[in-house]
Structures are given as C-alpha cells and as structure tokens.
Design a protein around this motif. Sequence first.
Motif, PDB file in Angstrom:
ATOM      1  N   VAL A 165      -0.355   6.694   3.548  1.00 28.78           N
ATOM      2  CA  VAL A 165      -0.635   7.129   4.975  1.00 28.78           C
ATOM      3  C   VAL A 165      -2.012   6.480   5.525  1.00 28.78           C
ATOM      4  CG1 VAL A 165      -0.888   8.754   6.750  1.00 28.78           C
ATOM      5  CG2 VAL A 165       1.205   9.004   5.197  1.00 28.78           C
ATOM      6  N   PHE A 166      -3.032   7.098   4.577  1.00 24.12           N
ATOM      7  CA  PHE A 166      -4.379   6.690   5.004  1.00 24.12           C
ATOM      8  C   PHE A 166      -4.431   5.031   4.973  1.00 24.12           C
ATOM      9  CE2 PHE A 166      -5.680  10.945   3.917  1.00 24.12           C
ATOM     10  CZ  PHE A 166      -6.030  11.496   5.060  1.00 24.12           C
ATOM     11  N   LEU A 167      -4.193   4.407   3.903  1.00 31.18           N
ATOM     12  CA  LEU A 167      -4.294   2.907   3.600  1.00 31.18           C
ATOM     13  C   LEU A 167      -3.472   2.348   5.123  1.00 31.18           C
ATOM     14  CD1 LEU A 167      -4.238   2.652  -0.136  1.00 31.18           C
ATOM     15  CD2 LEU A 167      -6.328   2.363   1.356  1.00 31.18           C
ATOM     16  N   SER A 168      -2.277   2.687   5.028  1.00 24.13           N
ATOM     17  CA  SER A 168      -1.688   2.224   6.390  1.00 24.13           C
ATOM     18  C   SER A 168      -2.145   2.130   7.497  1.00 24.13           C
ATOM     19  CB  SER A 168      -0.230   2.914   6.200  1.00 24.13           C
ATOM     20  OG  SER A 168       0.496   2.512   4.986  1.00 24.13           O
ATOM     21  N   THR A 169      -2.737   3.307   7.715  1.00 20.60           N
ATOM     22  CA  THR A 169      -3.507   3.724   8.984  1.00 20.60           C
ATOM     23  C   THR A 169      -4.647   2.799   9.279  1.00 20.60           C
ATOM     24  OG1 THR A 169      -2.724   5.935   9.074  1.00 20.60           O
ATOM     25  CG2 THR A 169      -4.587   5.166  10.456  1.00 20.60           C
ATOM     26  N   ILE A 170      -5.279   2.589   8.196  1.00 21.88           N
ATOM     27  CA  ILE A 170      -6.536   1.738   8.094  1.00 21.88           C
ATOM     28  C   ILE A 170      -6.152   0.204   8.228  1.00 21.88           C
ATOM     29  CG2 ILE A 170      -8.322   0.839   6.487  1.00 21.88           C
ATOM     30  CD1 ILE A 170      -8.709   3.535   5.617  1.00 21.88           C
ATOM     31  N   PHE A 171      -5.086  -0.198   7.726  1.00 24.33           N
ATOM     32  CA  PHE A 171      -4.545  -1.745   7.688  1.00 24.33           C
ATOM     33  C   PHE A 171      -4.176  -1.722   9.255  1.00 24.33           C
ATOM     34  CE2 PHE A 171      -0.570  -4.108   7.767  1.00 24.33           C
ATOM     35  CZ  PHE A 171      -1.064  -5.485   7.297  1.00 24.33           C
ATOM     36  N   ALA A 172      -3.503  -0.986   9.756  1.00 23.77           N
ATOM     37  CA  ALA A 172      -2.862  -0.958  11.062  1.00 23.77           C
ATOM     38  C   ALA A 172      -4.196  -1.001  12.229  1.00 23.77           C
ATOM     39  CB  ALA A 172      -1.762   0.072  11.500  1.00 23.77           C
ATOM     40  N   LEU A 173      -4.924  -0.238  12.112  1.00 19.55           N
ATOM     41  CA  LEU A 173      -6.318  -0.375  12.862  1.00 19.55           C
ATOM     42  C   LEU A 173      -7.048  -1.599  12.513  1.00 19.55           C
ATOM     43  CD1 LEU A 173      -7.865   3.011  12.367  1.00 19.55           C
ATOM     44  CD2 LEU A 173      -6.929   2.255  14.524  1.00 19.55           C
ATOM     45  N   PHE A 174      -7.086  -2.220  11.423  1.00 19.45           N
ATOM     46  CA  PHE A 174      -7.762  -3.334  11.019  1.00 19.45           C
ATOM     47  C   PHE A 174      -6.944  -4.574  11.897  1.00 19.45           C
ATOM     48  CE2 PHE A 174      -7.763  -7.265   8.725  1.00 19.45           C
ATOM     49  CZ  PHE A 174      -8.958  -7.546   8.912  1.00 19.45           C
TER      50      PHE A 174
END
Length: 189
Positions: A165-174
């Motif tokens: 979830v955290f990596l997905s959120t960081i990826f989407a924000l990037f």
Amino acid sequence: RWSWRTIFTIGVIFNGVFSLLQILLIRGQTFGLDPFLFSLGDEGVMDFLLGTQFIPLAVMMVNLVPPGIEGASYALFTTTFNAASGVASGLSTIVLGIWDVSKETLKAGDLSGLTKLTFLTTAIQVTPLLLVRLVPHSVSDLEQLKTGDLPSSSTLGGSVYLACVFLSTIFALFIAIMNVSSPGWMGES
C-alpha cells in the motif's frame, strides 16, 4: 443460484468483450450509432458489470470482518482500492509509451498503436480469471474459511500488505507529480 466464482467469471469475460468493442470504435464500425453513443453504451455496460461484482465482494468483506473493527476494516478496504486505482492510473501513463499513440500519429490516420494498446489493456483486464478459483463459491464456503484452522493474524502478511500500500501510494504520487510538473515525460502527447 449462481456462485460468486460464476458471477466474477462472467463479469470479467463480458468486461473483456466490451473492452474489445473499442477496436470497432477505433475502426469506425459502430453499427450505425453515433461514435459518442457507442462509446457511452460501452462504458455504461462496463460500469454495470463492475457493480454486479461489487455486491458479492461487499458480502465477502462483511463476513470476514471480526465484530468491533468494521470502521478500521472499511478504511483498510478503501485505502487498498484507492492505492490500486493510483497504481492503475500510473501504469496506464507508462504503457502509453509502448506504441506511438501521439496526437500527431492519430491525426495522420495511423491507429495501429491505439489498436495494439487496446488489445494489451484487454488482456490485462481479463487476467483476474487466473485468480477466480481463490474466490469462495458462497456464504457457506466463506463461513468454512472463517472457522477453519487458518491463522487469524500474520506479521509477515500484514507487513507485506502495508509495504504494498505504501509503495503503491508513493508510486502513484510520483507519477502524478511528474505528469503535472513535466507533461509528456513518458513520451506521450
């Protein structure tokens, strides 16, 4: 009475078929309908199919949640859905660079990249068929799953989930920041 697996299987297959109808839209073969109405009907049917899959999913989730933590579970499910939506949006931006689907290419009449992209996205949309056997058949199967000898908590499983979830959120924000600050950074127009 239909099993949940049947509902999900039929929904995914119909979603794939209606996704492939975009090829007809690209080629201008809309059965005499205005292209806008054709695409609107296509989108409406796909939304309906997703809605029919939502009800069994909601029943499964409600039955799996222990009493007293319904609010936290809802937040967990919503966060997972939002993270997955962000990743899907980010991946779609990346996929645009595989074939030339730029505005100039489409204006020149070369729709081959768009057709290939439609085939790719349709193939991705039907991949859940590979996992549908993991879905319980009915509420009774779900009860058996809930009362079985499975561990009720897993530190490793929880850690992997949170990392996803955290990596997905960081990826989407990037991806979102790059799309706003540097439009076309992936080569799309």
